[in-house]
Structure formats: structure tokens, C-alpha cells
Scaffold this active site. Structure first.
Site, mmCIF file in Angstrom:
data_model
loop_
_atom_site.group_PDB
_atom_site.id
_atom_site.type_symbol
_atom_site.label_atom_id
_atom_site.label_comp_id
_atom_site.label_asym_id
_atom_site.label_seq_id
_atom_site.Cartn_x
_atom_site.Cartn_y
_atom_site.Cartn_z
ATOM 1 C CG PHE A 11 -2.241 0.683 0.981
ATOM 2 C CD1 PHE A 11 -2.951 0.552 -0.210
ATOM 3 C CD2 PHE A 11 -2.777 1.501 1.973
ATOM 4 C CE1 PHE A 11 -4.153 1.206 -0.417
ATOM 5 C CE2 PHE A 11 -3.976 2.158 1.794
ATOM 6 C CZ PHE A 11 -4.671 2.014 0.593
ATOM 7 C CB THR A 13 3.835 4.892 -5.183
ATOM 8 O OG1 THR A 13 4.797 5.548 -4.365
ATOM 9 C CG2 THR A 13 3.469 5.779 -6.346
ATOM 10 C CB VAL A 14 1.837 0.796 -7.301
ATOM 11 C CG1 VAL A 14 0.936 0.019 -8.250
ATOM 12 C CG2 VAL A 14 3.030 1.376 -8.051
ATOM 13 C CE LYS A 104 9.118 -2.545 -12.141
ATOM 14 N NZ LYS A 104 9.352 -1.189 -11.587
ATOM 15 N N GLY A 186 7.293 9.643 -6.412
ATOM 16 C CA GLY A 186 6.846 8.230 -6.420
ATOM 17 C C GLY A 186 7.317 7.461 -7.640
ATOM 18 C CD GLU A 189 11.259 0.006 -8.735
ATOM 19 O OE1 GLU A 189 10.910 -0.974 -8.083
ATOM 20 O OE2 GLU A 189 10.494 0.572 -9.536
ATOM 21 C CG ASP A 200 13.065 -0.524 -12.971
ATOM 22 O OD1 ASP A 200 12.300 -1.124 -12.194
ATOM 23 O OD2 ASP A 200 12.655 0.169 -13.921
ATOM 24 C CE LYS A 204 10.184 -0.826 -15.362
ATOM 25 N NZ LYS A 204 10.511 0.588 -15.166
ATOM 26 N N GLY A 302 4.893 6.295 -11.778
ATOM 27 C CA GLY A 302 4.003 7.199 -11.055
ATOM 28 C C GLY A 302 2.733 6.490 -10.628
HETATM 29 P P1 NAP Z 1 6.405 1.518 -2.289
HETATM 30 O O1 NAP Z 1 5.791 2.852 -2.372
HETATM 31 O O2 NAP Z 1 7.746 1.339 -1.668
HETATM 32 O O3 NAP Z 1 5.345 0.546 -1.560
HETATM 33 C C1 NAP Z 1 5.631 -0.787 -1.312
HETATM 34 C C2 NAP Z 1 4.549 -1.354 -0.417
HETATM 35 O O4 NAP Z 1 4.763 -2.758 -0.305
HETATM 36 C C3 NAP Z 1 4.540 -0.797 0.999
HETATM 37 O O5 NAP Z 1 3.206 -0.550 1.390
HETATM 38 C C4 NAP Z 1 5.128 -1.916 1.857
HETATM 39 O O6 NAP Z 1 4.557 -2.030 3.137
HETATM 40 C C5 NAP Z 1 4.689 -3.128 1.057
HETATM 41 N N1 NAP Z 1 5.581 -4.265 1.252
HETATM 42 C C6 NAP Z 1 6.885 -4.377 0.925
HETATM 43 N N2 NAP Z 1 7.341 -5.596 1.238
HETATM 44 C C7 NAP Z 1 6.301 -6.266 1.774
HETATM 45 C C8 NAP Z 1 6.122 -7.557 2.312
HETATM 46 N N3 NAP Z 1 7.132 -8.417 2.387
HETATM 47 N N4 NAP Z 1 4.914 -7.913 2.779
HETATM 48 C C9 NAP Z 1 3.892 -7.044 2.737
HETATM 49 N N5 NAP Z 1 3.973 -5.800 2.226
HETATM 50 C C10 NAP Z 1 5.160 -5.420 1.763
HETATM 51 O O7 NAP Z 1 6.532 0.861 -3.742
HETATM 52 P P2 NAP Z 1 5.729 1.241 -5.071
HETATM 53 O O8 NAP Z 1 6.420 2.365 -5.757
HETATM 54 O O9 NAP Z 1 4.288 1.322 -4.793
HETATM 55 O O10 NAP Z 1 6.052 -0.049 -5.965
HETATM 56 C C11 NAP Z 1 5.415 -1.276 -5.684
HETATM 57 C C12 NAP Z 1 5.746 -2.268 -6.802
HETATM 58 O O11 NAP Z 1 5.304 -1.736 -8.053
HETATM 59 C C13 NAP Z 1 7.256 -2.523 -6.965
HETATM 60 O O12 NAP Z 1 7.440 -3.860 -7.320
HETATM 61 C C14 NAP Z 1 7.641 -1.595 -8.119
HETATM 62 O O13 NAP Z 1 8.736 -2.053 -8.855
HETATM 63 C C15 NAP Z 1 6.379 -1.632 -8.973
HETATM 64 N N6 NAP Z 1 6.138 -0.450 -9.818
HETATM 65 C C16 NAP Z 1 6.232 0.798 -9.294
HETATM 66 C C17 NAP Z 1 5.939 1.888 -10.100
HETATM 67 C C18 NAP Z 1 6.003 3.289 -9.586
HETATM 68 O O14 NAP Z 1 5.862 4.211 -10.401
HETATM 69 N N7 NAP Z 1 6.205 3.518 -8.304
HETATM 70 C C19 NAP Z 1 5.572 1.684 -11.445
HETATM 71 C C20 NAP Z 1 5.493 0.380 -11.934
HETATM 72 C C21 NAP Z 1 5.769 -0.690 -11.114
HETATM 73 P P3 NAP Z 1 4.799 -0.913 4.290
HETATM 74 O O15 NAP Z 1 3.979 0.251 3.836
HETATM 75 O O16 NAP Z 1 4.280 -1.511 5.528
HETATM 76 O O17 NAP Z 1 6.272 -0.640 4.279
HETATM 77 N N1 HSE Z 2 11.084 2.907 -10.761
HETATM 78 C C1 HSE Z 2 10.432 2.603 -11.996
HETATM 79 C C2 HSE Z 2 10.797 3.641 -13.013
HETATM 80 C C3 HSE Z 2 8.950 2.554 -11.784
HETATM 81 O O1 HSE Z 2 11.266 4.715 -12.631
HETATM 82 O O2 HSE Z 2 10.644 3.385 -14.213
HETATM 83 C C4 HSE Z 2 8.196 2.069 -12.988
HETATM 84 O O3 HSE Z 2 8.421 0.708 -13.241
#
Ligand code: NAP
Ligand code: HSE
Length: 328
Positions: A11, A13-14, A104, A186, A189, A200, A204, A302
Site C-alpha cells: 500500500f 505509491t502503486v 517486475k 513516487g 523504486e 530495473d 523490464k 508514477g
Molecule cells: P512503495 O511505495 O515502496 O510501496 C511498497 C509497499 O509494499 C509498501 O506498502 C510496503 O509495506 C509493502 N511491502 C513491501 N514488502 C512487503 C512484504 N514483504 N509484505 C507485505 N507488504 C510489503 O513501492 P511502489 O512504488 O508502490 O512499488 C510497488 C511495486 O510496483 C514494486 O514492485 C515496483 O517495482 C512496482 N512499480 C512501481 C511503479 C512506480 O511508479 N512507483 C511503477 C510500476 C511498477 P509498508 O507500507 O508496511 O512498508
Molecule cells: N522505478 C520505476 C521507473 C517505476 O522509474 O521506471 C516504474 O516501473
């Protein structure tokens, strides 16, 4: 009207983006899909912290609790790293839940296995968000591959790196300031080393390779270079010569059938198709036999671009399950 129960794993960013979109679009999705989706569990590492007002009662740290929820049918996964994400999704598909992932790191390595397991269990895996954020490269490529062969994929696959290179060039920011801003927005990573080291983009690229060619090159054979060694002076010098740094990932199937890939910075001039792709945008160019080269450009990271394609994956799954094509 049928109600489908869903869980969100992660819970940040995504995960929060998915929750907001499902709430904001509740009525519209109900009308378009004929189904009401209710988020009944949210899995995090620390359930005592309420990230979004009104969600405290949904929080858990236990996957058992998520799967024990009667009527659970869809699991959105937005946590980090291969484990425990893979094990959680494996259990979810064995529990006959559809899964939609943004992870990913997990999917590059375990995606083929997860999809095979899902097929065996009669459920679907959505993974559009793993690659190029809001750019619909997975569904586009799946469609193209029905008729075309793809021979080469080249693109900018990391939004954070492109954002940093753009801000260093256009605003004169330092690498560190640009990275800090990308984190605030956001884009980066949880461990931004993955972004700036090229890892990263590499993951992909491997997901795209598996889809396009049914295989990945041996990971150890792929040269992966990030943007972390590009200095402000180098960016300035290039700019004065009318050149721009882009971080480019490329995979190709050679005539002898071998799949080769590389990831690293490239200096491009204004004739190059990647020259105008600035900020957090990604671009993916697909070389195909009938269409020619098709290039998709859009936000590569984002909250809303990423969460949006995950909800689209869910809508597609519901459409497939009901045997109709969802038109939006
Ligand atoms: P983030 O903001 O760091 O959030 C990660 C969340 O996962 C946090 O709520 C964390 O819990 C939870 N978490 C981590 N490890 C866990 C575990 N072992 N058990 C339960 N919960 C766990 O990350 P994000 O940016 O949303 O990215 C999440 C995923 O989407 C990643 O795999 C990333 O590569 C991918 N992604 C991100 C984006 C982007 O733009 N940000 C785009 C595409 C894909 P806590 O809150 O309790 O710490
Ligand atoms: N950290 C990754 C990026 C998120 O900046 O492209 C999207 O996968």
C-alpha cells in the site's frame, strides 16, 4: 449485481493508486463491467499505520488472512522484490484468484512459472504495470504477435533515469537533487539503486523478451550499465553539441535464432526517435515484419499511470471470464 472481493498487496505509491482509482471509478466500472469490486483486504508490513483515511480496518500483515476472506477473487500485487511476492501470488492462483502485478523483479524471473500455474488453475495473470508504467506495451505486443513477428525491441524503460537525465540537462539540477525529486514524485523504486544502475530497465527488458520471443537471453550475458556514472559536465557538454543522453534497453532475435540484449546510456542527436522523449516518459519501439516499426510513448512511472493499467488488466480479466470484450 455480483460483488467481487479484491485484495491489494502493498500500500505504497502503486497500491494506494489502485485503491483511489477503484473508489473514484466505482460507479463507472459497475456500469461497464456489470460487477462491483470491493477491496476487503490490504496487505502491508506494518498494519498499525493508516496510509489512507478509512482503510485501517482493511489492513493486515497476513497472507493467510487475505486468502481466508470468503469470496476473494482478485489479488493486486504492488510489493517489492521476488519474495515473498512470488509465494503470495502462487498461493493466490492456487486459491483460484486472478492476479494483477506491478512487480517486475518478481515477474522477470518467475513470470513464466506463474503464468503456467495460473493456466493450470483456470485464472489469469495481468502484468501490464511491470513494464513501462502507463504505456500499454504488453497488451499491444500481445495483439501484434497474433499476426506479426517481433524481431527487435528498443526503448527507454526506466522513468526515474529519464527524469534525472532530463532535469540535469534542461534545469541544470545535480544528479542527487533530481533523484530526490523522482523519489518524492513516487517514480523511484524503494531502493533507487535499481533505477540508476540499469537493473530495473533490464528486468523490464527480460519481461518483453519472454513475451516477444518466448525466451530470455542468459542474464549473465547481458551487459547492464546505468546512468549513475554520467556527470553533470558530460550532460552539459553533450547538450552544447546538440546531443542528449538516453538510457536505452534493447533486445533482438538474430537470424540464427539467438536472443541478445544490452542496457546502457546512449548519446542521441535530434534525428533519433528517442531525442524528444523527456521527463518520466518511456518509449518502446517494436520492429515487426508486417507493421514495420511501431513506437509507443507515455508516462513510465508514477501512482496513477501505473495503477490505471492495473485496473485495466482487471477489467480485461473480468471481460475474459465473462466471455465478452470490454469496450471502454
Ligand atoms: P512503495 O511505495 O515502496 O510501496 C511498497 C509497499 O509494499 C509498501 O506498502 C510496503 O509495506 C509493502 N511491502 C513491501 N514488502 C512487503 C512484504 N514483504 N509484505 C507485505 N507488504 C510489503 O513501492 P511502489 O512504488 O508502490 O512499488 C510497488 C511495486 O510496483 C514494486 O514492485 C515496483 O517495482 C512496482 N512499480 C512501481 C511503479 C512506480 O511508479 N512507483 C511503477 C510500476 C511498477 P509498508 O507500507 O508496511 O512498508
Ligand atoms: N522505478 C520505476 C521507473 C517505476 O522509474 O521506471 C516504474 O516501473
Amino acid at each position: 449485481m455480483a460483488t467481487i472481493k479484491a485484495a491489494i498487496l502493498g500500500f505504497g505509491t502503486v497500491g494506494q493508486g489502485i485503491y483511489h482509482i477503484l473508489n473514484e471509478k466505482r460507479e463507472e466500472l459497475k456500469n461497464k463491467l456489470g460487477i462491483e469490486l470491493e477491496v476487503t483486504k490490504i496487505l502491508v508490513t506494518d498494519a498499525s499505520r493508516e496510509r489512507v483515511p478509512g482503510t485501517a480496518h482493511l489492513m493486515t500483515t497476513s497472507m493467510e488472512e487475505v486468502l481466508a476472506e470468503p469470496g476473494m477473487q482478485v489479488v493486486f500485487e504492488a510489493i517489492v522484490n521476488e519474495e515473498p511476492a512470488f509465494s503470495y501470488l502462487k498461493r493466490a492462483v492456487e486459491h483460484k484468484c486472478h492476479v494483477v502485478t506491478a512487480n517486475k523483479v518478481m515477474f522477470a524471473k518467475r513470470g513464466i512459472e506463474l503464468q503456467a500455474l495460473a493456466k493450470k488453475n483456470g485464472v489469469f495473470v495481468g502484468y501490464e504495470a511491470t513494464t513501462a508504467g502507463g504505456v500499454p506495451v504488453i497488451k499491444t505486443m500481445k495483439n501484434i504477435l497474433l499476426v506479426n513477428d517481433v524481431s527487435r525491441i528498443q526503448g527507454i524503460l526506466n522513468g526515474t533515469s529519464n527524469y534525472i537525465l532530463t532535469k540535469m540537462r534542461a534545469e541544470g539540477w545535480s544528479f542527487e537533487d533530481a533523484l530526490t525529486e523522482a523519489q518524492k514524485l513516487g517514480y523511484a523504486e524503494a531502493d533507487p539503486y535499481n533505477d540508476v544502475s540499469g537493473q530495473d530497465a533490464f528486468k523490464k527488458l527480460m519481461i518483453l523478451s519472454a513475451l516477444a520471443f518466448g525466451e530470455q537471453p542468459d542474464w549473465a550475458d547481458v551487459e547492464v550499465i546505468g546512468i549513475d556514472n554520467i556527470s553533470a559536465e558530460q550532460v552539459k557538454e553533450a547538450n552544447e553539441k546538440g546531443l542528449r543522453y538516453r538510457h536505452v534497453a534493447e533486445v533482438e532475435k538474430l537470424e540464427d535464432g539467438k536472443v541478445v540484449a544490452k542496457v546502457g546510456p546512449l548519446l542521441v542527436d535530434k534525428e533519433h526517435p528517442l531525442y524528444p522523449v523527456d521527463d518520466v516518459n518511456n518509449a518502446v519501439a517494436l520492429d515487426t515484419n508486417y507493421i514495420g516499426t511501431l513506437t509507443l510513448v507515455g508516462p513510465g512511472a508514477g501512482m496513477y499511470p501505473t495503477a490505471s493499467v492495473m485496473v485495466e488488466d482487471y477489467a480485461e480479466i473480468i471481460g475474459k471470464r465473462a466471455g465478452f470484450v470490454v469496450t471502454i
